[in-house]
Scaffold this active site. Structure first.
Site, PDB file in Angstrom:
ATOM      1  CG  HIS A 184      15.870  20.972  10.191  1.00 13.56           C
ATOM      2  ND1 HIS A 184      15.194  21.484  10.002  1.00 13.56           N
ATOM      3  CD2 HIS A 184      15.816  19.429   9.080  1.00 13.56           C
ATOM      4  CE1 HIS A 184      14.426  21.256   8.782  1.00 13.56           C
ATOM      5  NE2 HIS A 184      14.561  19.722   8.766  1.00 13.56           N
ATOM      6  CD  GLU A 235      14.961  24.252  10.786  1.00 13.21           C
ATOM      7  OE1 GLU A 235      15.405  24.676  10.528  1.00 13.21           O
ATOM      8  OE2 GLU A 235      13.949  24.018  11.720  1.00 13.21           O
TER       9      GLU A 235
END
Length: 323
Positions: free
Chosen positions: A290, A271
């Site tokens: 997220h 990420e």
């Protein structure tokens, strides 16, 4: 409490990106300094005489913790997962580390159900047809999945925690059957529609598999090629926990081969997700960056609980301690 302690928020942009949070609870007990972003090489130069460090998913290595000044007594992870902090190094330095469990239970549980609802009626593929001007294709489901949820089975890996339990509550109201896989067999569920099973049984029988365990050395790549092959070809995998729990390479291969029907992923192995990730172009995958915890109510609750953690620590009765 007459004197305020010094506190630093290292990466405020992850917490208060919309500038809608209030820090009243924090400000009542501390003098707050904050930085939008902080690189690993800036942690020590910015710490000053801070007593409390507040971080959000920011790496604090053993080397950095070993070099922190003696003033630092508490590290607060503004979130549930704390694998980004070397808690053993903090323990050796006598620095307490605490986290904030359960602040985003409703938000994350609702995202899991959102994935399930969307995948069951092919909502995203239909919208993609409109986005490219395929109005004719949009009017026909063709081979797209489109089914009711009542009677379907939802498998929750590590689903005995607060989020997994809340997901189960909502899914039961939708008429789904629940399988829960947990390493602990204590307190086996007696709820109607809920069964505790081993993970292999869960994978083989579930129409949706949702991950709700923390990331650790034992859960990294818990779901790989072997586990994906156990799932039904019509089943979907959902992950709102931590990306590395799934072997992403194996997942991409399974999605491309039709080993499973699709996935809903709020977290990814790396990420932010690289722009060349094969997941981005897949029509049977729903991706979110997220965001499960990021609703305004969840984030305000998070910051208020960070303040409560600090106050409890200063009062000599620390809570939510993880080291």
């Amino acid at each position: 409490m007459s004197l305020k302690i010094s506190l630093i928020i290292y990466n405020e942009a992850k917490l208060n990106f919309d500038k809608k949070l209030t820090y009243d609870a924090l400000s009542s007990i501390s003098d707050v300094r904050s930085f939008e972003e902080t690189g690993s090489d800036q942690v020590l130069e910015r710490v000053g005489s801070s007593v409390v460090l507040v971080t959000k998913e920011m790496t604090l290595s053993a080397a950095v913790i070993e070099d922190l000044p003696a003033s630092v007594r508490l590290i607060c992870e503004a979130g549930t997962g704390y694998n980004n902090i070397n808690v053993e190094a903090a323990r050796k330095r006598g620095i307490t580390v605490c986290n904030v469990p359960s602040y985003s239970t409703d938000a994350v549980a609702q995202l899991v159900i959102t994935f399930i609802l969307n995948l069951s009626c092919s909502l995203v593929p239909l919208q993609r047809k409109l986005a490219v001007g395929d109005a004719v294709g949009w009017r026909s489901l063709g081979s797209l999945p489109h089914f009711e949820l009542a009677g379907k089975t939802l498998g929750l890996i590590g689903g005995r925690g607060t989020i997994g339990s809340r997901v189960a509550d909502i899914a039961l109201m939708l008429g789904m059957n629940i399988l829960i896989s947990s390493r602990s067999t204590a307190g086996d569920s007696k709820r109607q529609g809920v069964d505790i099973v081993d993970m292999e049984t869960l994978l083989c029988q579930s129409d949706f598999v949702s991950i709700h365990c923390p990331l650790s050395s034992s859960t990294r790549h818990l779901i790989g090629a072997r586990e994906l092959k156990m799932m039904k070809p019509s089943a979907y995998l959902i992950n709102t926990a931590r990306g590395p729990i799934i072997d992403e390479t194996a997942l991409v291969e399974a999605l491309e081969a039709g080993t499973i029907a699709g996935a809903g992923l709020d977290v990814q192995e790396v990420e932010p997700l690289p722009v060349d990730s094969p997941l981005i172009r897949m029509s049977n995958v729903i991706l979110t960056p997220h965001v499960g915890w990021q609703r305004i109510e969840s984030r305000q609750r998070l910051m208020d609980t960070v303040a409560s953690n600090i106050k409890a620590f200063l009062d000599g009765s620390p809570v939510n301690v993880v080291n």
